[in-house]
Design an enzyme around this catalytic site. Sequence first.
Site, short mmCIF file in Angstrom:
data_model
loop_
_atom_site.label_atom_id
_atom_site.label_comp_id
_atom_site.label_asym_id
_atom_site.label_seq_id
_atom_site.Cartn_x
_atom_site.Cartn_y
_atom_site.Cartn_z
CB ILE A 175 31.80 35.76 -24.17
CG1 ILE A 175 30.62 36.63 -23.76
CG2 ILE A 175 31.31 34.49 -24.87
CD1 ILE A 175 29.84 37.21 -24.90
CE1 TYR A 176 37.31 35.64 -21.24
CE2 TYR A 176 36.07 35.30 -19.21
CZ TYR A 176 36.88 36.09 -20.00
OH TYR A 176 37.26 37.33 -19.55
NE ARG A 177 37.35 26.29 -26.52
CZ ARG A 177 38.07 25.96 -27.58
NH1 ARG A 177 37.71 26.38 -28.78
NH2 ARG A 177 39.14 25.20 -27.45
CG LEU A 191 43.16 33.15 -24.75
CD1 LEU A 191 43.41 33.92 -26.03
CD2 LEU A 191 43.83 31.80 -24.80
CG ASP A 294 39.37 27.27 -33.27
OD1 ASP A 294 39.54 27.85 -34.36
OD2 ASP A 294 40.28 26.63 -32.71
#
Length: 494
Positions: A175-177, A191, A294
């Site tokens: 899950i990555y924004r 990352l 964030d």
Amino acid sequence: MKYSDLRDFISQLQQMGELKRINMPVSPYLEMTEICDRTLRAEGPALLFENPTGHTIPVLGNLFGTPQRVALGMGATDVSELRKIGHVLAMLKEPEPPKGFKDMLGLGSLVKSLWDMTPKERRDAPCHDIVWEGNDVDLARLPIQHCWPGDIAPLITWGLVITKGPHKKRQNLGIYRQQVIGRNKVIMRWLAQRGGALDFREHSIANRGQPYPIAVALGADPATILGAVTPVPDSLSEYQFAGLLRGSRTELVKAIGSELRVPASAEIVLEGHIYPDESHPSGYEHALEGPYGDHTGYYNEQDTFPVFTIDRITMRRDPIYHSTYTGKPPDEPAILGVALNEVFIPLLQKQFSEILDFYLPPEGCSYRMAVVQMKKAYPGHAKRVMFGVWSFLRQFMYTKFIIVVDEDVNIRDWKEVIWAITTRVDPTRDTTLVDNTPIDYLDFASPVSGLGSKMGIDATNKWPGETDREWGTTITMTPEVKKRVDQIWQELGI
């Protein structure tokens, strides 16, 4: 309880009083964030915004806003049952030879269960009911949240990113924004140490100049979503683990434009590629991402990440858009951390039998601080535990502070932890500093982006060899007096 898809989960949450439908028009621009934030802090229900301003697709928010709903999503009835899942993962990570016939039967049953949970591929699927291609692909048609006033653009937050490395047999789920930068383009913020980034790096080396396929599933079933944030052993597919949680095989379908397999029941799927761009040193298209508010409670720095171009959007009929926000704890990631904490404990205890309890305080931004309760056996033992935790799971790579205490300290009570620190710690002797270690890119306190220091605090009682002084004895009342006062307490009328 088991759920076949997100809609089944929503239906059952509503029956339990754990979901509230919002009929009033609410804007995805800031308003949903404020409503979800207030609801989460009040330990309120999941929210289904049925009339988002300017859109016809409902928005699901605050889905995992309490540890109890996280447990429900993982097929448990209570948070306490999550340790059973941790025990299963611990055995899968490092299986032991069975000690007897009963153990052998249990191990055989688990292996069979995992084999039975091999994902099932379908030829067609609900997520392909509607297909947008070409000029129809427009992210503005989706009710993507703009979470905070200082955010640069709308942000996709709960997208399950599906990738595959050229030399790997199984897919990776993460899950990555994703920052929206155009009608069909987002910035994929992952990352370098994360699975998706590693898969892409392998592709860029092995197949430089070739587009890299990606799929993003929005609104998968809860077991699949939570499987993507659980420390699943590398030998196990997240889809397979989701099947184990759900009690039924995960149904997948081949993406229309690639060989990737996506959850068949997902509400919305974004399909596309990271395309070559020789003007960038990596050979692939990149763009400047951020700033965004964030999970630290601050707006983060800008940095460059790959651009994901969306070639098509597929969806179910009457789809639901699953979203969240990140902000100063508590937020949804912090709540997930509280629940997954229970999964981590058996994994750690399997490797370090001296660990009695483990706690990630939600105020510590999910993972930046850990408190460990241990059964100390020799001088320097606490330091061994510190380095063990830092190196054991990828999730603890970014943990900046580890506090280690004895078995007489309740690590979930800050009053006791602070008492242990202030009475059992000499700052020079009992703090361990480690320089130049991996740090979350979002941690602006580190001197260099992605690289910083860590601190371990040994708040245990000191043994001979650790101190030359006579160590203090804890004050306790005798059991006889406690029992006597218990008997007369009501009569005292206090």
